[in-house]
Scaffold this motif. Structure first.
Motif, PDB file in Angstrom:
ATOM      1  N   SER A 190       0.792  -1.215   0.000  1.00  0.00           N
ATOM      2  CA  SER A 190       0.000   0.000   0.000  1.00  0.00           C
ATOM      3  C   SER A 190       0.832   1.276   0.000  1.00  0.00           C
ATOM      4  N   ARG A 191       2.131   1.208   0.158  1.00  0.00           N
ATOM      5  CA  ARG A 191       2.952   2.416   0.145  1.00  0.00           C
ATOM      6  C   ARG A 191       3.022   2.995  -1.262  1.00  0.00           C
ATOM      7  N   CYS A 192       2.592   4.245  -1.369  1.00  0.00           N
ATOM      8  CA  CYS A 192       2.530   4.897  -2.676  1.00  0.00           C
ATOM      9  C   CYS A 192       3.857   5.593  -2.969  1.00  0.00           C
TER      10      CYS A 192
ATOM     11  N   ASP B 244      -1.245   7.201   0.293  1.00  0.00           N
ATOM     12  CA  ASP B 244      -1.516   5.764   0.293  1.00  0.00           C
ATOM     13  C   ASP B 244      -3.013   5.492   0.173  1.00  0.00           C
TER      14      ASP B 244
END
Length: 238
Positions: free
Chosen positions: A14-16, A43
């Protein structure tokens, strides 16, 4: 209104990715430096791509853009998700002239077309035109005097000093939310638990008939951050 249910658990991926900010090194005395709240909102936006695409964004507006990391990052999220870069007009506002310059520089450094306006909240926005609204407001609980001073001086303290319960600026925005958003518009708000998110959700539902959903939470040091999505109808599943 029943308490908001917890958000879905974050995905492992999920880390953008963040926009490039190397051009801003050393500018943080006058502009809010991206931190855990910035990362959580990006995120959450990346995880909410299906909803963003369903909104068919023609106008995307960020209030209080600071470094420009969030709106530039959202533009990159949309492009990675298959939304043509030219399909949405991107607009960023901030009271702080240094933040206006930083936002413009971040967009340019990342090849993102963006209009930057020095404005207070919704002063330059036509009703019913915004499809995606983003706000990482000054949410830190402070005295009324500290919050008022930051807004009056238009300096970096305006980025975090939120007055009692961290709600002074947000509470100015909410009464105008319904007239601002388009028929398919969505609003993403970041805050902390001290901002009383259940009460925020109930207030927006009562005033505008809009649905609130808690879509992300994260503990960062002594803060419990959250992201809420407000929409006029049931959004597409992310």
């Amino acid at each position: 209104m029943a308490p908001l249910p917890p958000p879905p658990p974050p995905r492992a991926d999920s880390r953008c990715p963040l926009p490039s900010l190397v051009h801003l090194q050393g500018d943080w005395a006058n502009v809010y430096e991206p931190s855990d709240d910035t990362y959580l909102l990006l995120d959450a936006l990346a995880a909410d791509l299906a909803v963003l695409r369903a909104a068919l964004p023609g106008v995307v507006l960020e209030l209080g853009s600071g470094s420009g990391c969030i709106i530039t990052g959202l533009a990159q999220i949309l492009v990675r998700g298959g939304v043509p870069a030219a399909s949405a007009a991107l607009v960023a506002t901030d009271l702080n002239a240094s933040a206006n310059a930083a936002t413009a520089a971040t967009a340019a450094a990342n090849s993102v077309p963006l209009e930057v306006v020095r404005a207070d909240l919704l002063g330059a926005v036509r009703p019913g035109t915004v499809d995606v609204l983003l706000f990482n407001p000054p949410y830190v609980p402070t005295s009324e005097e500290e919050a008022a001073g930051g807004q009056a001086e238009r300096d970096i303290s305006a980025a975090w000093a939120g007055g009692p319960d961290g709600r002074v600026v947000v509470d100015r925005l909410l009464p105008d939310l319904g007239r601002l958003l388009s028929a398919r518009g969505v609003f993403y708000l970041l805050g902390v638990r001290e901002n009383r998110p259940d009460e925020l959700a109930a207030q927006v539902e009562a005033q505008h008939g809009m649905r609130a959903e808690l879509i992300a939470e994260r503990r960062a040091q002594n803060e419990r951050l959250f992201v809420m999505r407000f929409s006029r109808s049931q959004p597409a599943s992310a």
